[in-house]
Motif scaffolding. Structure first.
Motif, short mmCIF file in Angstrom:
data_model
loop_
_atom_site.label_atom_id
_atom_site.label_comp_id
_atom_site.label_asym_id
_atom_site.label_seq_id
_atom_site.Cartn_x
_atom_site.Cartn_y
_atom_site.Cartn_z
N ASP A 12 -3.41 -3.14 8.87
CA ASP A 12 -3.24 -2.57 10.21
C ASP A 12 -2.06 -1.59 10.23
OD1 ASP A 12 -1.59 -4.82 9.76
OD2 ASP A 12 -1.28 -5.10 11.91
N LEU A 13 -1.02 -1.91 9.50
CA LEU A 13 0.15 -1.04 9.45
C LEU A 13 -0.15 0.23 8.64
CD1 LEU A 13 3.01 -0.71 10.41
CD2 LEU A 13 3.79 -2.00 8.43
N VAL A 14 -0.99 0.12 7.61
CA VAL A 14 -1.39 1.30 6.82
C VAL A 14 -2.01 2.34 7.74
CG1 VAL A 14 -3.07 2.16 5.15
CG2 VAL A 14 -1.72 0.15 4.61
N GLU A 15 -2.93 1.93 8.58
CA GLU A 15 -3.61 2.87 9.47
C GLU A 15 -2.63 3.47 10.47
OE1 GLU A 15 -7.03 0.73 10.94
OE2 GLU A 15 -8.06 0.95 9.01
N ARG A 16 -1.74 2.66 10.97
CA ARG A 16 -0.74 3.17 11.93
C ARG A 16 0.17 4.20 11.27
NH1 ARG A 16 2.04 -1.51 15.15
NH2 ARG A 16 3.74 -1.28 13.70
N VAL A 17 0.61 3.91 10.05
CA VAL A 17 1.48 4.84 9.32
C VAL A 17 0.71 6.12 8.98
CG1 VAL A 17 2.70 5.21 7.13
CG2 VAL A 17 3.04 3.09 8.41
N ALA A 18 -0.53 5.99 8.53
CA ALA A 18 -1.33 7.17 8.19
C ALA A 18 -1.49 8.08 9.40
CB ALA A 18 -2.71 6.74 7.68
N ASN A 19 -1.71 7.51 10.55
CA ASN A 19 -1.88 8.32 11.76
C ASN A 19 -0.58 8.94 12.24
OD1 ASN A 19 -4.75 8.16 12.30
ND2 ASN A 19 -4.39 5.98 12.56
N ARG A 20 0.54 8.31 11.91
CA ARG A 20 1.85 8.87 12.28
C ARG A 20 2.28 9.96 11.29
NH1 ARG A 20 5.52 4.57 11.81
NH2 ARG A 20 6.16 5.36 9.81
N VAL A 21 2.09 9.72 9.99
CA VAL A 21 2.59 10.63 8.96
C VAL A 21 1.61 11.77 8.67
CG1 VAL A 21 3.33 10.78 6.55
CG2 VAL A 21 3.98 8.80 7.93
N TYR A 22 0.32 11.51 8.78
CA TYR A 22 -0.70 12.51 8.43
C TYR A 22 -1.63 12.83 9.60
CZ TYR A 22 0.60 11.52 3.56
OH TYR A 22 1.28 11.38 2.38
N PRO A 23 -1.12 13.07 10.79
CA PRO A 23 -2.01 13.26 11.95
C PRO A 23 -2.92 14.47 11.85
CG PRO A 23 0.21 13.93 12.52
CD PRO A 23 0.28 13.28 11.16
N ASP A 24 -2.44 15.55 11.26
CA ASP A 24 -3.23 16.79 11.19
C ASP A 24 -3.72 17.09 9.77
OD1 ASP A 24 -2.76 17.25 13.93
OD2 ASP A 24 -0.78 18.06 13.44
N TYR B 59 0.82 -1.20 0.00
CA TYR B 59 0.00 0.00 0.00
C TYR B 59 0.87 1.26 0.00
CZ TYR B 59 -3.40 -3.43 1.63
OH TYR B 59 -4.20 -4.53 1.75
N CYS B 60 0.30 2.30 -0.61
CA CYS B 60 0.97 3.59 -0.64
C CYS B 60 -0.06 4.68 -0.39
CB CYS B 60 1.64 3.77 -2.00
SG CYS B 60 2.62 5.25 -2.15
N LEU B 61 0.21 5.57 0.54
CA LEU B 61 -0.68 6.70 0.84
C LEU B 61 -0.30 7.90 0.00
CD1 LEU B 61 -0.47 6.28 4.70
CD2 LEU B 61 -2.57 6.01 3.34
N VAL B 62 -1.32 8.62 -0.48
CA VAL B 62 -1.07 9.81 -1.29
C VAL B 62 -2.23 10.80 -1.12
CG1 VAL B 62 -2.06 8.72 -3.35
CG2 VAL B 62 -0.54 10.67 -3.61
#
Length: 116
Positions: free
Chosen positions: A40-52, A5-8
């Motif tokens: 599960d890791l996608v959500e953790r990363v999203a919350n760490r990298v894109y919190p605001d 997965y990749c977030l963008v």
């Protein structure tokens, strides 16, 4: 199918609508495309990298076997192994695009939203 997965951010993704490959903003600086393995890791990363982050965030669902660039699994600062794509991401490898949604201040994987 082995999925990564990749977030963008959606706004950034739009500029690649007519292009063959995807390249993130920080590619020249980083030298690779950050990806994750496991929802599960996608959500953790999203919350760490894109919190605001308040705009629309997308999740590229990628068939790892279809990626033409080399993928290396490398250990990050958190001690976990992450897939890093060392080259442009060919869009044929993207099997789905899903919206991320925020609920109670935390990112979660949402529904499919658009064609890859």
């Amino acid at each position: 199918m082995s999925t990564i997965y990749c977030l963008v951010p959606s706004e950034y993704w739009q500029q690649f609508a007519e292009r063959r490959d995807y390249v993130p903003r920080d590619y020249d600086e980083e030298g690779f495309i950050h990806a994750t393995k496991g929802e599960d890791l996608v959500e953790r990363v999203a919350n760490r990298v894109y919190p605001d982050f308040e705009q629309e965030l997308l999740l590229l669902v990628i068939d790892e076997s279809q990626v033409t660039a080399p993928i290396l699994y490398e250990r990050a600062k958190d001690g976990l192994l992450y897939p890093h794509i060392y080259g442009h991401l060919n869009k044929e490898a993207i099997s789905d695009i899903r919206k991320m949604r925020k609920a109670a201040g935390a990112w979660q994987i949402g529904e499919s939203c658009c064609a890859p």
